[in-house]
Design a protein around this motif. Structure first.
Motif, PDB file in Angstrom:
ATOM      1  N   PRO A 198      22.719  34.732  62.035  1.00 56.90           N
ATOM      2  CA  PRO A 198      21.338  35.215  62.158  1.00 56.90           C
ATOM      3  C   PRO A 198      20.716  34.881  63.522  1.00 56.90           C
ATOM      4  O   PRO A 198      20.752  33.734  63.959  1.00 56.90           O
ATOM      5  N   GLY A 199      20.195  35.904  64.185  1.00 58.95           N
ATOM      6  CA  GLY A 199      19.536  35.723  65.471  1.00 58.95           C
ATOM      7  C   GLY A 199      20.453  35.741  66.668  1.00 58.95           C
ATOM      8  O   GLY A 199      19.992  35.802  67.808  1.00 58.95           O
ATOM      9  N   ARG A 200      21.783  35.701  66.452  1.00 60.88           N
ATOM     10  CA  ARG A 200      22.728  35.614  67.566  1.00 60.88           C
ATOM     11  C   ARG A 200      22.641  36.821  68.489  1.00 60.88           C
ATOM     12  O   ARG A 200      22.658  36.689  69.703  1.00 60.88           O
ATOM     13  N   ARG A 201      22.528  38.012  67.922  1.00 60.32           N
ATOM     14  CA  ARG A 201      22.485  39.225  68.747  1.00 60.32           C
ATOM     15  C   ARG A 201      21.253  39.230  69.647  1.00 60.32           C
ATOM     16  O   ARG A 201      21.347  39.527  70.838  1.00 60.32           O
ATOM     17  N   GLU A 202      20.108  38.870  69.076  1.00 62.42           N
ATOM     18  CA  GLU A 202      18.870  38.837  69.859  1.00 62.42           C
ATOM     19  C   GLU A 202      18.931  37.766  70.942  1.00 62.42           C
ATOM     20  O   GLU A 202      18.509  37.988  72.085  1.00 62.42           O
ATOM     21  N   HIS A 203      19.444  36.595  70.580  1.00 62.32           N
ATOM     22  CA  HIS A 203      19.548  35.511  71.558  1.00 62.32           C
ATOM     23  C   HIS A 203      20.506  35.880  72.691  1.00 62.32           C
ATOM     24  O   HIS A 203      20.254  35.568  73.855  1.00 62.32           O
ATOM     25  N   ALA A 204      21.600  36.546  72.329  1.00 64.53           N
ATOM     26  CA  ALA A 204      22.563  36.971  73.348  1.00 64.53           C
ATOM     27  C   ALA A 204      21.909  37.929  74.330  1.00 64.53           C
ATOM     28  O   ALA A 204      22.084  37.804  75.553  1.00 64.53           O
ATOM     29  N   HIS A 205      21.147  38.870  73.814  1.00 66.58           N
ATOM     30  CA  HIS A 205      20.492  39.845  74.700  1.00 66.58           C
ATOM     31  C   HIS A 205      19.486  39.167  75.613  1.00 66.58           C
ATOM     32  O   HIS A 205      19.409  39.481  76.816  1.00 66.58           O
ATOM     33  N   ASP A 231      23.153  28.080  68.263  1.00 64.99           N
ATOM     34  CA  ASP A 231      23.222  28.953  67.095  1.00 64.99           C
ATOM     35  C   ASP A 231      24.353  28.539  66.159  1.00 64.99           C
ATOM     36  O   ASP A 231      24.198  28.567  64.931  1.00 64.99           O
ATOM     37  N   ILE A 232      25.500  28.152  66.722  1.00 72.02           N
ATOM     38  CA  ILE A 232      26.617  27.715  65.889  1.00 72.02           C
ATOM     39  C   ILE A 232      26.274  26.419  65.165  1.00 72.02           C
ATOM     40  O   ILE A 232      26.553  26.261  63.968  1.00 72.02           O
ATOM     41  N   LEU A 233      25.654  25.487  65.881  1.00 70.13           N
ATOM     42  CA  LEU A 233      25.255  24.217  65.249  1.00 70.13           C
ATOM     43  C   LEU A 233      24.252  24.457  64.128  1.00 70.13           C
ATOM     44  O   LEU A 233      24.331  23.835  63.064  1.00 70.13           O
ATOM     45  N   ARG A 234      23.323  25.369  64.368  1.00 69.77           N
ATOM     46  CA  ARG A 234      22.323  25.683  63.349  1.00 69.77           C
ATOM     47  C   ARG A 234      23.002  26.297  62.125  1.00 69.77           C
ATOM     48  O   ARG A 234      22.685  25.958  60.980  1.00 69.77           O
ATOM     49  N   PHE A 235      23.955  27.190  62.381  1.00 72.80           N
ATOM     50  CA  PHE A 235      24.693  27.826  61.287  1.00 72.80           C
ATOM     51  C   PHE A 235      25.473  26.784  60.490  1.00 72.80           C
ATOM     52  O   PHE A 235      25.494  26.799  59.264  1.00 72.80           O
ATOM     53  N   GLU A 239      34.654  29.871  56.367  1.00 69.94           N
ATOM     54  CA  GLU A 239      34.193  30.500  57.590  1.00 69.94           C
ATOM     55  C   GLU A 239      33.854  29.502  58.695  1.00 69.94           C
ATOM     56  O   GLU A 239      34.011  29.785  59.874  1.00 69.94           O
ATOM     57  N   THR A 240      33.370  28.314  58.316  1.00 69.07           N
ATOM     58  CA  THR A 240      32.917  27.365  59.323  1.00 69.07           C
ATOM     59  C   THR A 240      34.021  26.899  60.258  1.00 69.07           C
ATOM     60  O   THR A 240      33.880  27.000  61.471  1.00 69.07           O
ATOM     61  N   PRO A 241      35.174  26.382  59.770  1.00 70.14           N
ATOM     62  CA  PRO A 241      36.209  25.981  60.721  1.00 70.14           C
ATOM     63  C   PRO A 241      36.733  27.153  61.529  1.00 70.14           C
ATOM     64  O   PRO A 241      37.153  26.983  62.668  1.00 70.14           O
ATOM     65  N   GLU A 242      36.727  28.351  60.957  1.00 64.12           N
ATOM     66  CA  GLU A 242      37.211  29.518  61.685  1.00 64.12           C
ATOM     67  C   GLU A 242      36.318  29.839  62.877  1.00 64.12           C
ATOM     68  O   GLU A 242      36.761  30.450  63.846  1.00 64.12           O
ATOM     69  N   ILE A 243      35.076  29.438  62.820  1.00 63.15           N
ATOM     70  CA  ILE A 243      34.169  29.674  63.938  1.00 63.15           C
ATOM     71  C   ILE A 243      34.533  28.786  65.117  1.00 63.15           C
ATOM     72  O   ILE A 243      34.331  29.144  66.273  1.00 63.15           O
ATOM     73  N   LEU A 244      35.094  27.617  64.831  1.00 67.58           N
ATOM     74  CA  LEU A 244      35.316  26.624  65.879  1.00 67.58           C
ATOM     75  C   LEU A 244      36.723  26.582  66.453  1.00 67.58           C
ATOM     76  O   LEU A 244      36.938  25.928  67.468  1.00 67.58           O
ATOM     77  N   ILE A 245      37.672  27.257  65.829  1.00 66.90           N
ATOM     78  CA  ILE A 245      39.044  27.073  66.293  1.00 66.90           C
ATOM     79  C   ILE A 245      39.835  28.377  66.299  1.00 66.90           C
ATOM     80  O   ILE A 245      39.638  29.235  65.448  1.00 66.90           O
TER      81      ILE A 245
END
Length: 246
Positions: free
Chosen positions: A195-202, A234-238, A94-100
């Motif tokens: 985790p937390g991405r939806r709240e941070h986005a809002h 958030d991505i770096l934390r993940f 999942e990790t490389p898929e997040i970045l590319i």
């Protein structure tokens, strides 16, 4: 009369701004090449110099990227001999898929978004019409519905950014943003489960809209850029929690 030294009286708390590095992007691309078979198991990778030229990055960034995929167990580095592919699968892909994506990386997308969305928000603050702000506020209200699925939230997210681009009253800018929508949708669906991405986005959306409604162009631009920086955080934390970064 001596001027008071206000600088020494006001404590300054400066937080480091963490951003995705060039090496993260390169590591993600190199990982995908290995997984797809461009470099086979047992094959020696090109030299650091050649790879840095091919990827268009510095040798230090290339070196850091190779360290990253070595920590994933894909390659093994032998001093004085070279770097060899030892396997072509990941335990947690999942990790490389997040970045590319197929043709570009998420850090590249962020570079474009910071420029495009920052300017759109600033222009919107100076040109918005009542109908524009009404639409943004309607979308914000819709986003707080706890029954929304992640997919529904992502759609509202995209519509909100569309509304900001439209409020800029710059047709070309809005059209350019429109070309990004399919990419933004795909990327957002990947990261929304962090985790937390939806709240941070809002929270970021609220800051952008409040600045636009108040007509504060500088604050609107800053809020739009901070919103994108927050995604990087958030991505770096993940990635750190997943054991993919040091």
């Amino acid at each position: 009369m001596t001027k008071p030294n206000t600088e020494s009286e006001v404590p300054r708390q400066i937080e480091r701004v963490n951003r995705l590095r060039v090496s993260d992007s390169v590591a993600a691309q190199l990982t995908q090449l290995i997984i797809k078979g461009a470099y086979e198991v047992g094959e020696k990778l090109p030299s650091e110099r050649v790879l840095s030229e091919q990827f268009g990055v510095s040798r230090s960034s290339m070196r850091e990227a190779i360290r990253g995929i070595e920590s994933n167990g894909l390659v093994n580095s032998s001093h004085g001999v070279g770097v060899f592919v030892v396997k072509n699968t990941l335990d947690t892909p999942e990790t490389p898929e997040i970045l590319i994506f197929d043709d570009f990386t998420v850090p590249e997308l962020f570079e474009v978004r910071r420029t495009l969305e920052g300017e759109a928000a600033a222009l919107a603050a100076g040109r918005r019409a009542p109908a524009d702000t009404d639409e943004m506020e309607r979308l914000l209200r819709a986003c707080v519905d706890t029954d929304l699925t992640d997919a529904e939230f992502v759609q509202l997210d995209i519509e909100l950014h569309q509304a900001v681009a439209a409020a800029s009253k710059n047709g070309l800018l809005a059209k350019l943003y429109g070309t990004l929508e399919p990419l933004l949708g795909e990327y957002s669906r990947r990261v929304i489960a962090i985790p937390g991405r939806r709240e941070h986005a809002h929270d970021g959306h609220v800051a952008i809209v409040e600045a636009i409604v108040a007509g504060r162009a500088r604050d609107a631009r800053a809020a739009a850029v901070a919103h994108i920086r927050d995604v990087e955080e958030d991505i770096l934390r993940f990635m750190k929690d997943s054991g993919r970064t040091t």
